[in-house]
Every structure is written in C-alpha cells, then in structure tokens.
Design a protein around this motif. Structure first.
Motif, PDB file in Angstrom:
ATOM      1  N   GLN A  25      53.856  10.208 -20.033  1.00 40.90           N
ATOM      2  CA  GLN A  25      53.050   8.995 -20.163  1.00 40.90           C
ATOM      3  C   GLN A  25      51.573   9.345 -20.377  1.00 40.90           C
ATOM      4  OE1 GLN A  25      52.542   6.833 -16.476  1.00 40.90           O
ATOM      5  NE2 GLN A  25      52.622   4.859 -17.527  1.00 40.90           N
ATOM      6  N   GLU A  73      54.967  13.893 -26.418  1.00 42.29           N
ATOM      7  CA  GLU A  73      55.845  13.235 -25.445  1.00 42.29           C
ATOM      8  C   GLU A  73      57.133  14.024 -25.246  1.00 42.29           C
ATOM      9  OE1 GLU A  73      57.712   8.824 -24.449  1.00 42.29           O
ATOM     10  OE2 GLU A  73      56.867   9.205 -26.438  1.00 42.29           O
ATOM     11  N   LYS A  84      55.808  10.992 -15.781  1.00 42.16           N
ATOM     12  CA  LYS A  84      54.375  10.687 -15.705  1.00 42.16           C
ATOM     13  C   LYS A  84      53.566  11.607 -16.619  1.00 42.16           C
ATOM     14  CE  LYS A  84      53.963   8.167 -11.418  1.00 42.16           C
ATOM     15  NZ  LYS A  84      53.189   7.955 -10.186  1.00 42.16           N
TER      16      LYS A  84
END
Length: 515
Positions: free
Chosen positions: A66, A97, A63
């Motif tokens: 993301q 990321e 998460k």
C-alpha cells in the motif's frame, strides 16, 4: 525498455486474469500458497497462540504494498522526477506493488530469529556457502520452488518485478565482480557481519543456484544504474518497508500495553534536556550508564554518525526526537489503549499522519551515495524513521520476556532441522518422506550437480574449499532441501511437526502434515 522489463521465461499466460504483465505478476504472488502462509509467520511476536491482534508477515506485506504504490504513484505523477525515473529504468506502480507483496515470501518461521538460526545451520551443519537469507529465499521461491507458474518452476514473473525484489542485488560471495563488500564504501548490507568474519555479505538477495535469473533480471538496467545498486522500483519497495515497519510495530505494542508512556518519555525527554552533557560522555562512560534514561538514544545517535555520516545531522536528529516525543509520547501513549472506538481512532490518526508525512518526504536522486538507493527520504523524515525504529528496538526487541521466547524458538528450529535431516538419512524410510521434501531434494540435487559440473567455484566457501564429489554434492542438496522445507512452514506448523517427530503428540492429522 518496456518490452525488456516485461520479459518472462514462458509465453503461456492463459491463466492470468490481467492483461498487463505487471498486474498479472501481482495476481500470481497474491495467489501463491507461500503468500498465504505469511499469515502464520512472525513479524515481531509469533501470531501462534499469543492471543494478540498483532501484525504478521502477511499484514505487514499488504501495508508495504500500500505504501509502496502510493510512493510510486506520487513520483511518477511529478514532472520533477519523471525524467530521472525514465533515465534510471522506470518506476511502474504495478511492479512496485507486486514486488512489495513478494518481498517477505522467504521469511522462515519466527521471522528474523528464524533467519539467523537457519543461516547458522546452513553454513555450519550443511556446508552451504550461501547459508540462508530471507531476501534470497524470496527470490528462490518466485524463480524456482513455487510451482504455480506456467512451467511449474517458480512464478515466471517479469524481469522488472524480479529485479525489484533484489533489495541487495548481489550474492553472498561472488557476484557481481568486484563484489560490493570490497568497495571503499560498501552498500548497506554488503559488509560482512563482525561475528562471522569471512562469511561474505551480511545481506544479499540471491543464492548462486538462482544466478541465471539474477543476471537476467538485472540485464535491462545495465548502464543505467550501478551493478550493486537497487533498481528504482526496488528502492521504492525498500523505503516503503522501512516506513511500514517504523509505524505499525509502534502501533502494535501500544495496543498491547508494552510501550509504556513513562519509560519512553523518560528516554526521549532526558536526551533532549541533557543532549550536550550526554554528547560529552566518553564511550566507556556512556556504556557504564546504559541503563539510565537518555543514554541508549545517545548511543544510537553516535551509531548513525559511524554508519551514515553522509545523512546524519544533529539538528535534524534533535528535531526528530522532539517530533516523536510530541506525536508518540504526548499524543498516542499519553492515554493507554483500552479497545474503545476513541482509542482506535487515536491509533488510526497516528498511523495516517505519519504515513502521509513519510510518503510526502520521499524523493529521487540521480547519483546517491552507495549507502542509499535512488529513492530516499528527506533528511527530516529519515531521522524520524530512525528515532521511531529506535523506540521499537529499545522498548520491545530488547525485552527479556521476548528474548525468553526467542531462545525457545531457536532451539525448536534447530531440533526440527536435525530431526528432518535424520529422517532423510534413514534409507528404510526413503519411500515415506514427505513428498514436498523429497521433491526439494531432487530439485536441489539437480541444481548442485549442474553447478559442480559447470561452475564449481560457486560452491566454494570463504576459504576457497570446493566440494564437487557425488557424495559431497548430494549432501549439499540435502541440506538445501531441508532448509527450503523448514523455511516454508508457518510458526505453528514448525512447532506441530517437531512435536510429532519427537513423539510428544498423539494427533495424527494436522495442517503440519499436509505435505
């Protein structure tokens, strides 16, 4: 600048599926066994044996990645921020990321509790001045102890991704100089913990054994950002971590019925109704009434003024409390979670609205306060995250039943470290040590012998005592190896291994013994 940021130690990239070095880094992290183990590591409550569908360190990391990518893409697409980002060293979504996926690799069994226990043991039992810190352990894994890279030493990530992992870009005691803990306004995490005066910074992102990698990772950013400041990409990852934590932990404990509508409503509503009267209470009066509704929130407001006076605003704080009461208390918590499709939709709606709102509140500053990164939330969203995190701390983390389990977990880790240290000390068992533990001892021995020879001052503790004799160096190496080994276990593996070492199980082959 791009070529510098993409630099690796090795030129062997034949095993990578992606042509982009930063996408290859993301793939290397995602395929690491250290990443896979996060599925068995505590976020707040241990996933082992709880029977609860809660976030673990793996789902948390996904998460964070993301959210971080969404922030990076939003910032790089904006003409208002593109020039600032370039001046500060860049903000590549793939770098963000990859760093987000890797940021919790070093979390030990039982999460933050395990981190505190291993730090105390590392400093007090083994004499390791660096102690243990989850962020520094993550950096050690990707640069040193993981073996999936081309040279079998770390993952050989680009300097940009390594720099983006440095949430607290300093060592505990020595680097950079002057050390950020000595600044008039220390960066967040750089101050010494009050309960361990003289031990160095409470938070840091590199041990002295990884100092070369630390300095190499930061080199492309010299002259662009302060020595103690996060890179923009690290700041995006850090902000995304806060956003994910603030939202998904509230979701989790609504699902399992721990966050009760009545108690949360009483706390927030009482503060909103009696804010002026509560503000007039003395510190002693507030402490004496701590169990009454509204008092804990008032105490938190005062702590924000003490720590982050540059950001806190009482009107924005009150607005944040009102919004959280409307969205969380009158919205999500008003109907108990019953597992129905409708209940799942309410949770998804809450999560989606808050994630979008917080991501939309992210901006870039060219010259931030030392207490902030270059990437930060707008005032409204900053206060809202503070209130959401307060709800989690006040109504989950401070629960006696959670404390009961955590005391047991702390004892488990302490006993496991002691048992492994005793095993290492048994010369008759040297040939039967777990191979991974044996390899970690040899690795740490090489590291500490090199430091003792070339930079003995880095082995000095806060009092300045330096231990460089062969026996002392070997003892430091053994201590670091045991800590590395225990930190690489899942919650379940740690418990199973202690059961075996204590003679409490007759089971021979388990995942704890694939060593």
């Amino acid at each position: 600048m791009h070529d510098l940021r993409a630099h690796r130690r090795s030129t062997d990239h034949t095993a990578d599926l992606a042509a982009s070095p930063f996408r290859a880094d993301r793939d290397r992290v995602a395929s690491s066994p250290f990443f896979a183990r996060l599925g068995g590591v505590t976020q707040v409550v241990s996933p082992t044996g709880s029977g609860l569908l809660l976030h673990n360190r793996l789902t948390h990391s996904l998460k964070v990645a993301q959210v971080a990518r969404a922030i990076a893409e939003r910032l790089t697409a904006s003409s208002d921020t593109a020039g600032v980002l370039d001046k500060l060293g860049g903000c590549d979504p793939d770098v963000v990321e990859a760093a987000s996926l890797a940021h919790d690799l070093g979390h030990p069994p039982f999460g933050h509790l395990g981190e505190e226990v291993l730090d105390r043991i590392a400093r007090n039992r083994f004499g390791l001045a660096d102690g243990f810190e989850g962020n520094a352990q993550s950096f050690r894994i990707v640069t040193t102890t993981d073996v999936r890279g081309p040279a079998a030493v770390g993952l050989d990530l680009t300097v940009a991704v390594r720099a983006a992992l440095l949430k607290y870009p300093w060592t505990r005691l020595s680097h950079p100089s002057p050390h950020p803990r000595t600044l008039r306004i220390p960066p967040r995490g750089a101050s010494e913990p009050p309960e361990a005066a003289g031990s160095g910074s409470a938070k840091f992102s590199a041990y002295v054994t990884e100092l070369d990698d630390f300095e190499q990772s930061r080199a492309p950013f010299h002259g662009r950002i302060e020595d103690w400041q996060q890179t923009v990409e690290a700041s995006v990852m850090d902000t995304a971590d806060d956003i994910a934590y603030a939202i998904h932990d509230v979701e989790d404990f609504h699902r399992v019925g721990v966050l009760q509508h009545a108690t949360v409503a009483a706390e927030l509503t009482t503060w909103l109704t009696d804010a002026l009267d509560l503000a007039a209470l003395s510190k002693a009066e507030l402490a004496g009434q701590s169990r009454l509704p509204g008092r804990s929130l008032e105490a938190m407001r005062r702590r924000l003024h003490e720590k982050d006076s540059w950001a806190v605003d009482d009107d924005a704080f009150a607005a944040a409390v009102r919004r959280v009461r409307t969205e969380l208390v009158d919205g999500l918590l008003a109907v108990p979670f019953d597992g129905s499709a409708e209940a799942e939709q309410r949770v998804a709606g809450f999560s989606g609205r808050w994630t979008t709102r917080l991501v939309d509140g992210v901006d870039v500053l060219l010259d931030p306060t030392p207490r902030s990164g270059h990437v930060l939330l707008a005032p409204a969203q900053w206060h809202e995250v503070a209130v959401l995190k307060f709800v989690h701390r006040r109504f989950v983390l401070l629960r006696p039943d959670l404390a009961l389990h955590q005391r047991g977990q702390a004892r488990l880790l302490t006993n496991l470290v002691e048992a492994l240290d005793q095993w290492l000390s048994d010369r008759h068992e040297a040939d039967r040590l777990p191979r991974r533990l044996h390899d970690l001892v040899e690795l740490a021995d090489t590291e500490y012998r090199s430091l003792a020879r070339t930079a003995p001052e880095l082995l000095a503790g806060p009092a300045g005592d330096v231990r460089t004799g062969p026996d002392a160096v070997r003892a430091l190496a053994r201590g670091r190896a045991v800590v590395d080994f225990v930190a690489s276990l899942t919650d379940g593996q740690a418990a199973s291994m202690l059961d075996a070492l204590s003679g409490r199980t007759g089971q021979l082959w388990t995942d704890a013994f694939v060593l």
